[in-house]
Design an enzyme around this catalytic site. Sequence first.
Site, PDB file in Angstrom:
ATOM      1  N   SER A  93       0.824  -1.207   0.000  1.00 56.90           N
ATOM      2  CA  SER A  93       0.000   0.000   0.000  1.00 56.90           C
ATOM      3  C   SER A  93       0.862   1.262   0.000  1.00 56.90           C
ATOM      4  O   SER A  93       1.662   1.456  -0.918  1.00 56.90           O
ATOM      5  CB  SER A  93      -0.942  -0.049   1.207  1.00 56.90           C
ATOM      6  OG  SER A  93      -1.965   0.911   1.093  1.00 56.90           O
ATOM      7  N   ASP A 194     -10.094  -5.232  -3.760  1.00 60.77           N
ATOM      8  CA  ASP A 194      -9.382  -4.382  -2.806  1.00 60.77           C
ATOM      9  C   ASP A 194     -10.299  -3.227  -2.453  1.00 60.77           C
ATOM     10  O   ASP A 194     -10.686  -2.450  -3.318  1.00 60.77           O
ATOM     11  CB  ASP A 194      -8.071  -3.873  -3.438  1.00 60.77           C
ATOM     12  CG  ASP A 194      -7.184  -3.118  -2.469  1.00 60.77           C
ATOM     13  OD1 ASP A 194      -7.718  -2.464  -1.552  1.00 60.77           O
ATOM     14  OD2 ASP A 194      -5.950  -3.165  -2.632  1.00 60.77           O
ATOM     15  N   HIS A 224      -7.170  -6.097   0.505  1.00 55.90           N
ATOM     16  CA  HIS A 224      -6.047  -5.163   0.472  1.00 55.90           C
ATOM     17  C   HIS A 224      -4.798  -5.668   1.202  1.00 55.90           C
ATOM     18  O   HIS A 224      -3.699  -5.602   0.665  1.00 55.90           O
ATOM     19  CB  HIS A 224      -6.484  -3.815   1.058  1.00 55.90           C
ATOM     20  CG  HIS A 224      -5.410  -2.780   0.993  1.00 55.90           C
ATOM     21  ND1 HIS A 224      -4.896  -2.319  -0.206  1.00 55.90           N
ATOM     22  CD2 HIS A 224      -4.739  -2.122   1.966  1.00 55.90           C
ATOM     23  CE1 HIS A 224      -3.956  -1.425   0.039  1.00 55.90           C
ATOM     24  NE2 HIS A 224      -3.850  -1.275   1.345  1.00 55.90           N
TER      25      HIS A 224
END
Length: 259
Positions: A93, A194, A224
Amino acid sequence: MPVLPGAEPYRHEGGEVGVLLCHGFTGSPQSLRPWARYLAGRGLTVSVPLLPGHGTRWEDMALTGGPDWYAEVDRELRALRERCSRVFVAGLSMGGALALRLAAKHGAGVEGLVVVNPANKVHGLSAYALPVAHHFVRSAKGIASDIAKEGIVETGYDRVPLRAAHALRNLLRQIDGELPQVTQPLLLLRSVQDHVVPAADSARVLSRVSSTDVTEILLEQSYHVATLDHDADRIFEESYAFIARIAPSVGKEGTAVGG
């Protein structure tokens, strides 16, 4: 403030090939610890720093921003380069965005990079409101634990400080402008589902980098935080195979610090 259980940084002294793993926004090294241990078990030197403002309470994060988060991973990368002959960077991320910035800034000092669901932009109406809203609203609902696998919880904040979200928006815009400077081999792994970072972010990264050795892998069973989800083993295996292809000799096993 004391660090949350499991959020401690992780370090493993292995061989001459090193890997820096960068965790995500409001997260902690806990989300990357199984990945770090997998790589450490195969003889690599591994570092997973705790980013400033993370791993304690969300109020602490409101006092930090992009320069603080990047400075921490930059410092860890420099330490790894002193210890290892070849160094890779990886991240989840926002950690993926930080890894991309490290690659852009350090050039040949980074051998290659692995990013999982990399963030590229703060999306939606909230992104446009942040420059003003963060002055009046302290926090919003958290984004941690977007995981399909039952019973697995990410050690992260249940609130997002809007000052930090505004800082993230600025950081991602800066990194997007630096993506053409990324020339290293790149492995990008993306979850099909996600709920935090849309597929458009990965597409943007792939379209902007200058790397010619690029591999994209779709993760069909994870959300995610894929490093703790059903596809975690695949992430671990594919990342090690990627590193071993570029740096065929990995070092001897060492000792882990940080649990």
